[in-house]
Design an enzyme around this catalytic site. Structure first.
Site: not given
Length: 495
Positions: A270, A344
């Site tokens: 990030k 996920r």
């Protein structure tokens, strides 16, 4: 918080707290209120000294037994339009006003709120906890929670203790908020698991299990292990099972939480601004803990299993990389195209485990999963996906209206099912960098539900608030706790 219950007002140094509906004279205790206000109730309102505008808090003073007494009033608007939710909002604004004024001692005249006294007491129990709560203990200031200093008396002839106790149990939403807000050097997979164990240690009808990293590897939790292996603080899988003796013999309700205690993005790193606040990436797991806390404190006659997938998504020479392929607990293989699409992955193993181990009646997962859901529906709605028809979530929609936690049903279909199968070398791929990322992520998780009736909540936009509301100050919200508890209390999950 000190709480007392009395049938009538007893003059002391406490502030007098009242509700003011527009049709004040229709209150069944108007004469009693008017006497308390020296017969000047209508004049005070007409002069705008006190306001009946919904949510507006005003104050004045009256002389009782030759002593000055402070009166705090919250406007309720048209009493015919009041709901439990609106009463909660009004009470929340009251407590925030009282905090600002440092009014910690108060007598609430419940019958002035033009609503069922038990519901008003419920609102007081909850809102006294949630409205002003902030995480403390990480600076050197000598501060206390406003609620800890409260000394409140509820005035009504009705028995409202059960209502207050119900609200107080729900008020422990602050537990989830505190977990979500804790700094990640102090809350990580192992310490989070330990904190949860302490929280439920003495709780009736509860049992739990924690799987450590070695166990996860041995038992085949390939995706959860892959996400967490780069951190020196290895992943955990926590199970909390609550089964009341009066629970139905039906299959349990399963609640699954994403618990990424810090998300650097892994090798798909990030940005410096994108990484800020990634301690909140375990809000789904924190909120599931909050749900279990409320369910068990209320001793609801149900069987509920919570599964928390806890990991840190970090970087080292052994870390998960784009192009890697890992085998999930289900046996399906996954090509990793984006290490920052890690939520996920941990949910995939967790929902498969919950589904195959407990055969639940319904399974719900909660995750700060995608920025795409924020792009689609903003920060005021939670995105909801299901592998069932829309009718399946009708009762959930009703509960969300009761609590005011807005949800929006978003699609998954064959289109997304095809997209998640577009790996050239594995069964599935975890990201394809195309529009519709929230639906793609939901469809990916659905590959592991084993056709269990399932609802996925993407709380990326709603897990935090940047401004104060009656229910929370800036920061973590504990979103969906009140809605899911209301849904379970309604009994409609087994219809």
């Amino acid at each position: 918080m000190k709480i007392k219950f009395e049938e009538k007002y007893i003059a002391d140094d406490s502030a007098i707290v009242i509700g003011l509906p527009e049709n004040i004279k229709e209150l069944k205790n108007f004469d009693e209120l008017d006497t308390l206000l020296n017969g000047l109730t209508e004049e005070i309102i007409s002069a705008n000294v006190l306001s009946d505008t919904f949510g507006k808090v005003t104050t004045t003073g009256v002389t009782i037994q030759r002593q000055y007494r402070k009166v705090i009033a919250v406007g309720l608007g048209d009493s015919s339009e009041l709901t439990a939710l609106k009463v909660q909002k009004a009470v929340g604004k009251l407590f925030q006003f009282m905090d600002g004024e440092k009014d910690s001692q108060a007598q609430f005249i419940l019958d002035t709120f033009a609503f069922e006294p038990k519901e008003v007491a419920d609102a007081i129990g909850m809102m006294s906890a949630v409205s002003n709560h902030v995480l403390m203990g990480y600076d050197t200031a000598d501060k206390k929670q406003f609620r800890d200093e409260l000394d409140v008396t509820l005035i009504t002839k009705e028995d409202v203790k059960a209502g207050y106790d119900h609200g107080a149990a729900l008020g422990n939403i602050i537990l989830a908020r505190d977990f979500a807000t804790m700094p990640p050097n102090l809350l990580y997979p192992e310490s989070f698991a330990d904190e949860v164990a302490v929280q439920f240690k003495e709780r009736p009808y509860i049992k739990g299990e924690v799987k450590d990293f070695d166990t996860l590897v041995q038992e085949g939790f390939g995706l959860l292990a892959a996400v967490g292996k780069a951190s020196v603080r290895k992943p955990r899988l926590v199970t909390i099972e609550y089964k009341h003796p009066d629970a139905r013999d039906d299959a349990p309700i399963a609640l699954v939480g994403k618990g990424i205690t810090y998300d650097s993005g892994g090798y798909s790193l990030k940005t410096r601004t994108g990484m800020r606040s990634m301690k909140y990436d375990m809000s789904g797991a924190a909120n599931v803990v909050g749900m279990m806390d409320a369910i068990s404190k209320l001793e609801l006659p149900v069987h509920v299993v919570a599964v928390l997938a806890l990991a840190e998504n970090m970087v080292d020479g052994n870390g998960m990389r784009p192009d890697d392929v890992y085998q999930s607990l289900s046996g399906k293989t996954v090509e990793v195209s984006n290490t920052d699409a890690e939520g996920r992955l941990v949910l995939a193993d967790a929902v498969y485990y919950a589904s195959t181990t407990y055969n639940p009646k319904i399974m719900m997962d909660f995750a700060t999963l995608t920025g795409a859901v924020i792009q689609a529906i903003g920060t005021d709605r939670t995105g909801v996906f299901t592998n069932q028809g829309r009718k399946f979530i009708n009762n959930l929609l009703i509960s969300s209206k009761v609590t005011g936690e807005d949800i929006w049903h978003l699609p998954i279909s064959e289109l997304e099912d095809d997209r998640v199968k577009q790996s050239d070398i594995a069964d599935l791929i975890n990201a394809d960098f195309k529009p519709g990322g929230a639906s793609f992520a939901a469809a990916f998780i659905n590959q592991f539900t084993e056709e269990t009736p399932w609802v996925h909540f993407d709380i990326a936009g709603t897990s935090n608030t940047s401004s104060t509301t009656p229910f929370a100050k800036k920061g973590s919200t504990g979103v969906m706790i009140r809605t899911i508890v209301d849904l379970i209390e309604s009994g409609t999950l087994y219809e």
